[in-house]
Design a protein around this motif. Structure first.
Motif, PDB file in Angstrom:
ATOM      1  N   VAL A  63       1.204  -1.249   0.054  1.00  0.00           N
ATOM      2  CA  VAL A  63      -0.196  -0.159   0.390  1.00  0.00           C
ATOM      3  C   VAL A  63       0.755   1.348  -0.079  1.00  0.00           C
ATOM      4  CG1 VAL A  63      -1.682   1.133   1.228  1.00  0.00           C
ATOM      5  CG2 VAL A  63      -2.498  -0.949   0.938  1.00  0.00           C
ATOM      6  N   ALA A  64       2.135   1.452   0.227  1.00  0.00           N
ATOM      7  CA  ALA A  64       3.028   2.172   0.648  1.00  0.00           C
ATOM      8  C   ALA A  64       3.401   2.929  -0.818  1.00  0.00           C
ATOM      9  CB  ALA A  64       3.412   2.184   1.752  1.00  0.00           C
ATOM     10  N   LEU A  65       3.801   1.615  -1.169  1.00  0.00           N
ATOM     11  CA  LEU A  65       3.852   2.089  -2.826  1.00  0.00           C
ATOM     12  C   LEU A  65       3.224   1.969  -3.396  1.00  0.00           C
ATOM     13  CD1 LEU A  65       6.538  -1.852  -3.072  1.00  0.00           C
ATOM     14  CD2 LEU A  65       7.654   0.594  -3.143  1.00  0.00           C
ATOM     15  N   TYR A  66       2.204   1.562  -3.790  1.00  0.00           N
ATOM     16  CA  TYR A  66       1.364   2.323  -4.329  1.00  0.00           C
ATOM     17  C   TYR A  66       0.982   3.742  -3.988  1.00  0.00           C
ATOM     18  CZ  TYR A  66      -2.847   3.077  -6.520  1.00  0.00           C
ATOM     19  OH  TYR A  66      -4.319   4.076  -6.759  1.00  0.00           O
ATOM     20  N   THR A  67       0.680   3.725  -2.645  1.00  0.00           N
ATOM     21  CA  THR A  67       0.560   5.799  -2.208  1.00  0.00           C
ATOM     22  C   THR A  67       1.886   6.043  -3.266  1.00  0.00           C
ATOM     23  OG1 THR A  67      -0.312   4.789  -0.416  1.00  0.00           O
ATOM     24  CG2 THR A  67       0.715   7.139  -0.732  1.00  0.00           C
ATOM     25  N   ALA A  68       3.361   5.724  -2.827  1.00  0.00           N
ATOM     26  CA  ALA A  68       4.222   6.289  -3.476  1.00  0.00           C
ATOM     27  C   ALA A  68       4.187   6.844  -4.898  1.00  0.00           C
ATOM     28  CB  ALA A  68       5.501   6.311  -3.263  1.00  0.00           C
ATOM     29  N   GLY A  92     -15.771   2.902  -8.081  1.00  0.00           N
ATOM     30  CA  GLY A  92     -14.036   3.728  -8.059  1.00  0.00           C
ATOM     31  C   GLY A  92     -14.322   4.448  -8.285  1.00  0.00           C
ATOM     32  N   GLN A  93     -13.412   5.997  -8.591  1.00  0.00           N
ATOM     33  CA  GLN A  93     -13.170   7.081  -9.702  1.00  0.00           C
ATOM     34  C   GLN A  93     -11.447   7.173  -9.616  1.00  0.00           C
ATOM     35  OE1 GLN A  93     -14.664  10.377  -8.960  1.00  0.00           O
ATOM     36  NE2 GLN A  93     -14.363  10.903  -6.845  1.00  0.00           N
ATOM     37  N   THR A  94     -10.792   7.604 -10.963  1.00  0.00           N
ATOM     38  CA  THR A  94      -9.412   8.036 -10.902  1.00  0.00           C
ATOM     39  C   THR A  94      -9.508   9.019 -10.307  1.00  0.00           C
ATOM     40  OG1 THR A  94      -8.647   6.274 -12.109  1.00  0.00           O
ATOM     41  CG2 THR A  94      -7.328   8.244 -12.231  1.00  0.00           C
ATOM     42  N   VAL A  95      -8.367   9.491  -9.005  1.00  0.00           N
ATOM     43  CA  VAL A  95      -8.773  11.581  -9.364  1.00  0.00           C
ATOM     44  C   VAL A  95      -7.956  11.971  -9.824  1.00  0.00           C
ATOM     45  CG1 VAL A  95      -8.666  12.954  -7.217  1.00  0.00           C
ATOM     46  CG2 VAL A  95      -9.798  10.741  -6.684  1.00  0.00           C
ATOM     47  N   ARG A  96      -7.098  12.926 -10.266  1.00  0.00           N
ATOM     48  CA  ARG A  96      -5.945  13.826 -11.221  1.00  0.00           C
ATOM     49  C   ARG A  96      -5.907  14.347  -9.959  1.00  0.00           C
ATOM     50  NH1 ARG A  96      -4.115  12.552 -15.525  1.00  0.00           N
ATOM     51  NH2 ARG A  96      -3.657  14.305 -15.149  1.00  0.00           N
ATOM     52  N   ARG A  97      -4.421  14.523  -9.193  1.00  0.00           N
ATOM     53  CA  ARG A  97      -3.842  15.549  -8.452  1.00  0.00           C
ATOM     54  C   ARG A  97      -4.207  17.340  -9.309  1.00  0.00           C
ATOM     55  NH1 ARG A  97       1.886  14.649  -7.318  1.00  0.00           N
ATOM     56  NH2 ARG A  97       2.035  15.148  -9.536  1.00  0.00           N
ATOM     57  N   PHE A 133      -7.808  14.701  -3.700  1.00  0.00           N
ATOM     58  CA  PHE A 133      -6.998  13.714  -4.002  1.00  0.00           C
ATOM     59  C   PHE A 133      -5.471  13.358  -2.440  1.00  0.00           C
ATOM     60  CE2 PHE A 133      -1.842  13.261  -5.399  1.00  0.00           C
ATOM     61  CZ  PHE A 133      -1.852  12.874  -6.089  1.00  0.00           C
ATOM     62  N   TRP A 134      -5.227  14.680  -1.716  1.00  0.00           N
ATOM     63  CA  TRP A 134      -3.884  14.654  -0.738  1.00  0.00           C
ATOM     64  C   TRP A 134      -5.142  14.012   0.043  1.00  0.00           C
ATOM     65  CZ3 TRP A 134       0.286  14.406  -1.644  1.00  0.00           C
ATOM     66  CH2 TRP A 134       1.039  14.967  -2.740  1.00  0.00           C
ATOM     67  N   VAL A 191      -5.462   8.973   3.190  1.00  0.00           N
ATOM     68  CA  VAL A 191      -6.028   7.902   3.909  1.00  0.00           C
ATOM     69  C   VAL A 191      -5.181   6.473   3.798  1.00  0.00           C
ATOM     70  CG1 VAL A 191      -8.304   6.284   3.698  1.00  0.00           C
ATOM     71  CG2 VAL A 191      -8.370   8.886   4.183  1.00  0.00           C
ATOM     72  N   TYR A 192      -4.178   6.584   2.371  1.00  0.00           N
ATOM     73  CA  TYR A 192      -3.683   5.346   2.411  1.00  0.00           C
ATOM     74  C   TYR A 192      -2.592   5.623   2.613  1.00  0.00           C
ATOM     75  CZ  TYR A 192      -6.460   4.549  -1.986  1.00  0.00           C
ATOM     76  OH  TYR A 192      -7.075   3.194  -2.409  1.00  0.00           O
ATOM     77  N   SER A 193      -2.104   6.757   3.770  1.00  0.00           N
ATOM     78  CA  SER A 193       0.183   6.331   3.656  1.00  0.00           C
ATOM     79  C   SER A 193      -1.080   6.584   5.911  1.00  0.00           C
ATOM     80  CB  SER A 193      -0.353   8.520   4.300  1.00  0.00           C
ATOM     81  OG  SER A 193      -0.062   8.770   2.594  1.00  0.00           O
ATOM     82  N   LEU A 194      -2.275   6.577   6.366  1.00  0.00           N
ATOM     83  CA  LEU A 194      -2.969   5.960   7.054  1.00  0.00           C
ATOM     84  C   LEU A 194      -2.478   4.354   7.383  1.00  0.00           C
ATOM     85  CD1 LEU A 194      -4.764   9.256   8.455  1.00  0.00           C
ATOM     86  CD2 LEU A 194      -2.422   8.574   9.387  1.00  0.00           C
ATOM     87  N   LEU A 195      -3.456   3.734   6.111  1.00  0.00           N
ATOM     88  CA  LEU A 195      -3.956   2.873   6.355  1.00  0.00           C
ATOM     89  C   LEU A 195      -2.236   2.415   6.139  1.00  0.00           C
ATOM     90  CD1 LEU A 195      -5.929   0.460   5.999  1.00  0.00           C
ATOM     91  CD2 LEU A 195      -5.155   0.868   3.043  1.00  0.00           C
ATOM     92  N   ALA A 196      -1.325   2.403   5.383  1.00  0.00           N
ATOM     93  CA  ALA A 196      -0.147   1.472   5.178  1.00  0.00           C
ATOM     94  C   ALA A 196       0.679   1.532   6.363  1.00  0.00           C
ATOM     95  CB  ALA A 196       0.614   2.177   3.904  1.00  0.00           C
TER      96      ALA A 196
END
Length: 60
Positions: free
Chosen positions: A9-14, A30-35, A42-43, A48-53
């Motif tokens: 998950v951390a690698l995917y987040t990076a 789901g959807q793809t969110v662009r920065r 996006f952030w 959320v993904y960072s906290l999950l990792a």
């Protein structure tokens, strides 16, 4: 096992930060969110993904 999932998950987040787009759950699918289109959302998803990792790596 959870540590491995946390690392993945951390690698995917990076990768998502580098690419500028992330996949997030939205309604039934789901959807793809662009920065560049929705930076705050996006952030938020990246956070959320960072906290999950971190939780998968350190808590479980």
């Amino acid at each position: 096992m959870f540590k491995l999932i946390g690392v993945l998950v951390a690698l995917y987040t990076a990768l998502a930060v580098l690419r500028g787009e992330v996949f997030a759950k939205h309604r039934a699918w789901g959807q793809t969110v662009r920065r560049d289109e929705r930076p705050r959302y996006f952030w938020a998803v990246i956070g959320v993904y960072s906290l999950l990792a971190l939780a998968l790596f350190f808590v479980f």
